[in-house]
Design a protein around this motif. Sequence first.
Motif, PDB file in Angstrom:
ATOM      1  N   THR A 117       0.831  -0.990   0.001  1.00 34.37           N
ATOM      2  CA  THR A 117      -0.192  -0.162  -0.025  1.00 34.37           C
ATOM      3  C   THR A 117       0.971   1.325  -0.019  1.00 34.37           C
ATOM      4  OG1 THR A 117      -1.615  -1.308   1.177  1.00 34.37           O
ATOM      5  CG2 THR A 117      -1.846   1.250   1.229  1.00 34.37           C
ATOM      6  N   VAL A 119       1.384   5.520  -0.328  1.00 39.36           N
ATOM      7  CA  VAL A 119       0.842   6.833  -0.198  1.00 39.36           C
ATOM      8  C   VAL A 119       1.960   7.487  -0.992  1.00 39.36           C
ATOM      9  CG1 VAL A 119       0.169   8.908   1.151  1.00 39.36           C
ATOM     10  CG2 VAL A 119      -0.227   6.395   1.922  1.00 39.36           C
ATOM     11  N   ARG A 129      -3.765   6.846  -2.400  1.00 39.77           N
ATOM     12  CA  ARG A 129      -3.411   5.893  -1.476  1.00 39.77           C
ATOM     13  C   ARG A 129      -3.867   4.903  -2.354  1.00 39.77           C
ATOM     14  NH1 ARG A 129      -2.463   5.557   3.465  1.00 39.77           N
ATOM     15  NH2 ARG A 129      -2.359   3.789   4.775  1.00 39.77           N
TER      16      ARG A 129
END
Length: 185
Positions: A117, A119, A129
């Motif tokens: 994940t 950002v 994100r």
Amino acid sequence: MSKAFVKENDHDHDDNLEVDASPLPAGTKNYITRDGYIRLRQELERLMNVERPDVVQTVSWAASNGDRSENGDYLYGKKRLREIDRRIRFLTRRLEIAEVVDPAQQPNRDQVFFGATVVYSDSAGEEFRVTIVGVDEAEPLQGRISWISPVARALIKAHEGDTVILRTPGGVEELDILEVHYPDP
């Protein structure tokens, strides 16, 4: 009766059409997360054990009512049965070639790989994100992007704090990687 008045078989050739909604580049593996694999497996089981038997029962009942040419339950049921069978074949093939990857086992947790994940911010300072997942589990509006997407390809192998180049039809964009997260092992 002339075939012009009976449309029952007009679309039977659709059974052989296989639409690959999520094409993989030639020579690549079908990477998928454990959760994505489980979701596809559950969909396949639901189609085979619940939906298909229900539709077969409806079609059988509708067929016993006589004239099939104007029998909506029969015609719709046959069409729905073809759709279900097509999806079952697709899911079966995809699950057979799936290579399950557990992102929690990633040792380089500050670097972007499958399952991360991320950002990041674009040149306008807007933050995004995204989670990098397999092609069969991508949902861009929910922030789950395919590992073969242009954004994921730009991000993969970069580290937290890096700036990467994203080439788009509209030009070149710089993306600053702010955070990289993986599920806990």
